[in-house]
Design a protein around this motif. Structure first.
Motif, PDB file in Angstrom:
ATOM      1  N   PRO A 251       5.969   8.340 -12.625  1.00  0.00           N
ATOM      2  CA  PRO A 251       4.599   8.754 -12.942  1.00  0.00           C
ATOM      3  C   PRO A 251       4.070   8.234 -14.291  1.00  0.00           C
ATOM      4  CG  PRO A 251       6.106  10.596 -13.159  1.00  0.00           C
ATOM      5  CD  PRO A 251       6.892   9.456 -12.588  1.00  0.00           C
TER       6      PRO A 251
ATOM      7  N   GLU B  15       0.839  -1.201   0.000  1.00  0.00           N
ATOM      8  CA  GLU B  15       0.000   0.000   0.000  1.00  0.00           C
ATOM      9  C   GLU B  15       0.875   1.252   0.000  1.00  0.00           C
ATOM     10  OE1 GLU B  15      -2.567  -0.314   3.408  1.00  0.00           O
ATOM     11  OE2 GLU B  15      -3.608  -2.068   2.594  1.00  0.00           O
ATOM     12  N   ASP B  16       1.885   1.271   0.881  1.00  0.00           N
ATOM     13  CA  ASP B  16       2.797   2.415   0.946  1.00  0.00           C
ATOM     14  C   ASP B  16       3.717   2.455  -0.273  1.00  0.00           C
ATOM     15  OD1 ASP B  16       1.728   3.121   3.384  1.00  0.00           O
ATOM     16  OD2 ASP B  16       3.282   2.094   4.549  1.00  0.00           O
TER      17      ASP B  16
ATOM     18  N   ARG C 211       3.276   1.392  -3.332  1.00  0.00           N
ATOM     19  CA  ARG C 211       2.619   1.835  -4.572  1.00  0.00           C
ATOM     20  C   ARG C 211       2.618   3.346  -4.689  1.00  0.00           C
ATOM     21  NH1 ARG C 211      -1.281  -1.857  -3.084  1.00  0.00           N
ATOM     22  NH2 ARG C 211      -0.982  -3.844  -4.108  1.00  0.00           N
ATOM     23  N   GLU C 212       2.322   4.017  -3.584  1.00  0.00           N
ATOM     24  CA  GLU C 212       2.290   5.482  -3.598  1.00  0.00           C
ATOM     25  C   GLU C 212       3.664   6.064  -3.935  1.00  0.00           C
ATOM     26  OE1 GLU C 212       0.670   6.985   0.049  1.00  0.00           O
ATOM     27  OE2 GLU C 212      -1.056   5.636  -0.061  1.00  0.00           O
ATOM     28  N   THR C 213       4.689   5.564  -3.264  1.00  0.00           N
ATOM     29  CA  THR C 213       6.034   6.095  -3.532  1.00  0.00           C
ATOM     30  C   THR C 213       6.503   5.739  -4.937  1.00  0.00           C
ATOM     31  OG1 THR C 213       7.058   4.136  -2.537  1.00  0.00           O
ATOM     32  CG2 THR C 213       6.729   6.040  -1.109  1.00  0.00           C
ATOM     33  N   TYR C 214       6.158   4.546  -5.418  1.00  0.00           N
ATOM     34  CA  TYR C 214       6.570   4.123  -6.761  1.00  0.00           C
ATOM     35  C   TYR C 214       5.900   4.986  -7.824  1.00  0.00           C
ATOM     36  CZ  TYR C 214       7.992   0.961 -10.512  1.00  0.00           C
ATOM     37  OH  TYR C 214       8.558   0.424 -11.644  1.00  0.00           O
ATOM     38  N   LYS C 215       4.636   5.341  -7.612  1.00  0.00           N
ATOM     39  CA  LYS C 215       3.928   6.187  -8.576  1.00  0.00           C
ATOM     40  C   LYS C 215       4.524   7.588  -8.632  1.00  0.00           C
ATOM     41  CE  LYS C 215      -0.559   3.907  -8.647  1.00  0.00           C
ATOM     42  NZ  LYS C 215      -1.994   4.014  -8.322  1.00  0.00           N
ATOM     43  N   LYS C 216       4.996   8.088  -7.489  1.00  0.00           N
ATOM     44  CA  LYS C 216       5.627   9.408  -7.469  1.00  0.00           C
ATOM     45  C   LYS C 216       6.960   9.388  -8.211  1.00  0.00           C
ATOM     46  CE  LYS C 216       3.444  10.842  -3.185  1.00  0.00           C
ATOM     47  NZ  LYS C 216       3.603  11.036  -1.748  1.00  0.00           N
TER      48      LYS C 216
END
Length: 141
Positions: free
Chosen positions: A58, A47-48, A50-55
């Motif tokens: 992009p 969950e955490d 995914r957020e950092t990977y998307k940043k």
């Protein structure tokens, strides 16, 4: 022929196989009120991650790439780095067990009177029509 079965009939009867119901078949419907199982520590980590990977990436649209990178990162983490995710997973598991006890207790009590039965509205209406004694579908020409 002499009154016996043809070769085609005997072959087809020998080849018939009785199939067992599959696990994913038409079993009992799932209860939408049943609590969902808790996430494992890895999924809490994802969950955490995914957020950092998307940043950081992009333009990446591949779910597989995110999952693969997350798996590699998880494997490289030490036990002390995994500890917060394990703690969150354990906390969710305790909450799930509490919810399951309440859910099972509610099931044991049985359905309440105000809940709908398994019959559809049309089945209920059909019964009402039969009780009235008026048959609308009869056509005597």
């Amino acid at each position: 022929m002499k009154g016996g079965k043809s070769k085609a009939e005997t072959r087809s009867s020998k080849l018939s196989v009785t199939k067992k119901p599959t696990k994913g078949g038409k079993g009992a419907a799932k209860d939408p009120n049943k609590p969902k199982r808790p996430s494992s520590a890895f999924f809490v980590f994802m969950e955490d991650f995914r957020e950092t990977y998307k940043k950081e990436h992009p333009k990446n649209k591949s779910v597989a790439a995110v999952g693969k990178a997350g798996g590699e990162k998880w494997k490289s983490l030490s036990d002390s780095e995994k500890a917060p995710y394990v703690a969150k997973a354990d906390k969710r598991k305790v909450e799930y067990e509490k919810n399951m006890k309440a859910y099972n207790k509610k099931l044991e009590e049985g359905p309440k009177e105000d809940e709908e039965s398994d019959k559809s509205v049309s089945e209920v209406n059909d019964e009402d029509d039969a009780e009235d004694g008026s048959e609308e579908e009869e056509d005597d020409d």
